[in-house]
Design a protein around this motif. Structure first.
Motif, mmCIF file in Angstrom:
data_model
loop_
_atom_site.group_PDB
_atom_site.id
_atom_site.type_symbol
_atom_site.label_atom_id
_atom_site.label_comp_id
_atom_site.label_asym_id
_atom_site.label_seq_id
_atom_site.Cartn_x
_atom_site.Cartn_y
_atom_site.Cartn_z
ATOM 1 N N VAL A 218 13.750 8.004 -3.576
ATOM 2 C CA VAL A 218 12.649 8.792 -4.118
ATOM 3 C C VAL A 218 12.693 10.166 -3.463
ATOM 4 O O VAL A 218 12.730 10.283 -2.242
ATOM 5 C CB VAL A 218 11.293 8.107 -3.837
ATOM 6 C CG1 VAL A 218 10.151 8.977 -4.300
ATOM 7 C CG2 VAL A 218 11.250 6.754 -4.501
ATOM 8 N N VAL A 219 12.720 11.202 -4.298
ATOM 9 C CA VAL A 219 12.744 12.570 -3.792
ATOM 10 C C VAL A 219 11.309 13.039 -3.647
ATOM 11 O O VAL A 219 10.542 13.032 -4.613
ATOM 12 C CB VAL A 219 13.526 13.501 -4.737
ATOM 13 C CG1 VAL A 219 13.504 14.932 -4.216
ATOM 14 C CG2 VAL A 219 14.947 13.001 -4.903
ATOM 15 N N ARG A 220 10.948 13.425 -2.452
ATOM 16 C CA ARG A 220 9.588 13.910 -2.194
ATOM 17 C C ARG A 220 9.596 15.417 -2.083
ATOM 18 O O ARG A 220 10.487 16.010 -1.482
ATOM 19 C CB ARG A 220 9.053 13.314 -0.893
ATOM 20 C CG ARG A 220 8.902 11.836 -0.975
ATOM 21 C CD ARG A 220 8.268 11.313 0.280
ATOM 22 N NE ARG A 220 8.275 9.865 0.231
ATOM 23 C CZ ARG A 220 8.251 9.093 1.274
ATOM 24 N NH1 ARG A 220 8.214 9.603 2.476
ATOM 25 N NH2 ARG A 220 8.254 7.795 1.143
ATOM 26 N N THR A 221 8.568 16.033 -2.649
ATOM 27 C CA THR A 221 8.407 17.478 -2.513
ATOM 28 C C THR A 221 7.031 17.740 -1.913
ATOM 29 O O THR A 221 6.081 17.004 -2.153
ATOM 30 C CB THR A 221 8.504 18.179 -3.883
ATOM 31 O OG1 THR A 221 7.464 17.677 -4.721
ATOM 32 C CG2 THR A 221 9.853 17.931 -4.533
ATOM 33 N N ASP A 222 6.952 18.806 -1.135
ATOM 34 C CA ASP A 222 5.674 19.169 -0.517
ATOM 35 C C ASP A 222 4.851 20.062 -1.428
ATOM 36 O O ASP A 222 3.670 20.262 -1.195
ATOM 37 C CB ASP A 222 5.906 19.875 0.820
ATOM 38 C CG ASP A 222 6.463 18.926 1.860
ATOM 39 O OD1 ASP A 222 6.260 17.702 1.712
ATOM 40 O OD2 ASP A 222 7.112 19.393 2.810
ATOM 41 N N ARG B 180 0.834 -1.197 0.000
ATOM 42 C CA ARG B 180 0.000 0.000 0.000
ATOM 43 C C ARG B 180 0.876 1.257 0.000
ATOM 44 O O ARG B 180 2.035 1.216 0.340
ATOM 45 C CB ARG B 180 -0.911 0.007 1.220
ATOM 46 C CG ARG B 180 -1.651 -1.316 1.383
ATOM 47 C CD ARG B 180 -3.090 -1.144 1.753
ATOM 48 N NE ARG B 180 -3.742 -2.390 2.112
ATOM 49 C CZ ARG B 180 -4.183 -3.302 1.251
ATOM 50 N NH1 ARG B 180 -3.998 -3.133 -0.022
ATOM 51 N NH2 ARG B 180 -4.800 -4.387 1.663
ATOM 52 N N ARG B 181 0.267 2.351 -0.404
ATOM 53 C CA ARG B 181 0.862 3.688 -0.414
ATOM 54 C C ARG B 181 2.204 3.724 -1.156
ATOM 55 O O ARG B 181 2.310 3.226 -2.262
ATOM 56 C CB ARG B 181 0.954 4.228 1.018
ATOM 57 C CG ARG B 181 -0.438 4.424 1.640
ATOM 58 C CD ARG B 181 -0.395 4.887 3.070
ATOM 59 N NE ARG B 181 0.049 3.900 4.037
ATOM 60 C CZ ARG B 181 -0.689 2.863 4.468
ATOM 61 N NH1 ARG B 181 -1.894 2.672 4.012
ATOM 62 N NH2 ARG B 181 -0.220 2.042 5.371
ATOM 63 N N THR B 182 3.221 4.303 -0.564
ATOM 64 C CA THR B 182 4.508 4.481 -1.235
ATOM 65 C C THR B 182 5.139 3.146 -1.628
ATOM 66 O O THR B 182 5.744 3.027 -2.698
ATOM 67 C CB THR B 182 5.478 5.268 -0.324
ATOM 68 O OG1 THR B 182 4.871 6.509 0.033
ATOM 69 C CG2 THR B 182 6.793 5.541 -1.024
ATOM 70 N N LEU B 183 4.988 2.138 -0.786
ATOM 71 C CA LEU B 183 5.541 0.821 -1.107
ATOM 72 C C LEU B 183 4.918 0.284 -2.396
ATOM 73 O O LEU B 183 5.609 -0.314 -3.227
ATOM 74 C CB LEU B 183 5.314 -0.156 0.055
ATOM 75 C CG LEU B 183 5.859 -1.571 -0.130
ATOM 76 C CD1 LEU B 183 7.366 -1.560 -0.385
ATOM 77 C CD2 LEU B 183 5.527 -2.427 1.089
ATOM 78 N N ALA B 184 3.635 0.511 -2.596
ATOM 79 C CA ALA B 184 2.955 0.052 -3.822
ATOM 80 C C ALA B 184 3.509 0.759 -5.052
ATOM 81 O O ALA B 184 3.757 0.124 -6.085
ATOM 82 C CB ALA B 184 1.454 0.283 -3.712
ATOM 83 N N VAL B 185 3.704 2.071 -4.962
ATOM 84 C CA VAL B 185 4.221 2.840 -6.091
ATOM 85 C C VAL B 185 5.633 2.374 -6.443
ATOM 86 O O VAL B 185 5.953 2.117 -7.604
ATOM 87 C CB VAL B 185 4.211 4.354 -5.767
ATOM 88 C CG1 VAL B 185 4.897 5.153 -6.868
ATOM 89 C CG2 VAL B 185 2.791 4.836 -5.540
ATOM 90 N N ASN B 186 6.493 2.251 -5.432
ATOM 91 C CA ASN B 186 7.872 1.838 -5.676
ATOM 92 C C ASN B 186 7.951 0.398 -6.167
ATOM 93 O O ASN B 186 8.780 0.058 -7.008
ATOM 94 C CB ASN B 186 8.714 2.014 -4.417
ATOM 95 C CG ASN B 186 8.886 3.474 -4.045
ATOM 96 O OD1 ASN B 186 8.688 4.364 -4.870
ATOM 97 N ND2 ASN B 186 9.234 3.726 -2.805
ATOM 98 N N LEU B 187 7.077 -0.462 -5.667
ATOM 99 C CA LEU B 187 7.029 -1.858 -6.101
ATOM 100 C C LEU B 187 6.697 -1.945 -7.583
ATOM 101 O O LEU B 187 7.367 -2.646 -8.344
ATOM 102 C CB LEU B 187 5.980 -2.618 -5.278
ATOM 103 C CG LEU B 187 5.701 -4.057 -5.693
ATOM 104 C CD1 LEU B 187 6.870 -4.949 -5.315
ATOM 105 C CD2 LEU B 187 4.426 -4.549 -5.040
#
Length: 135
Positions: free
Chosen positions: A119-123, A58-65
């Motif tokens: 992964v670079v996160r921006t707000d 779920r969430r970020t893990l799902a996207v990266n997976l």
């Protein structure tokens, strides 16, 4: 609090099924785990019976997976084990399935190499940064 935490080593058996849901991104795939043991009498390695699990991310893990894993790749999966009983079919057979709610997934580096990219996160939303770059 009393969840059964498991760590499995195996291979991706199906394509990653990625979906955007109202609760955020979710992904799932089937995971094949085959135990191996050394038979001293035959002086050779023997494969045991393969077990299959449905792994949920779920969430970020799902996207990266979804962006990192393909069918056949060796993985290490860690998460909460859930065993479900499906209702009996027309013949009265009961079915059980084992699901893993993954908290961590990574490539098995015993069987290959990997290159990690953070992964670079921006707000700020993407549109705001694009407009600022144009002005």
């Amino acid at each position: 609090m009393y969840d059964t935490q498991v760590t499995l080593v195996g291979c991706v058996a199906t394509q990653i099924d990625y979906k955007e849901t109202v609760n955020g991104p979710a992904a799932r795939f089937r995971f094949a785990v085959t135990p191996r043991y050394f038979d001293r009498r035959k002086d050779t390695w023997i494969d045991g019976s393969t077990s299959f699990y449905t792994v949920w991310a779920r969430r970020t893990l799902a996207v990266n997976l979804a962006g990192s894993v393909s069918v056949g790749e060796p993985l290490v999966v860690h998460g909460r084990l859930r065993v479900r009983e499906d209702p009996p079919d027309g013949e009265g057979a009961r079915w059980f399935s084992a699901d893993i709610d993954a908290t961590a997934i990574g490539h098995d580096l015993n069987r290959g190499t990997a290159a990690f990219r953070r992964v670079v996160r921006t707000d700020t939303p993407l549109m705001v940064t694009q407009k600022a770059a144009v002005v």
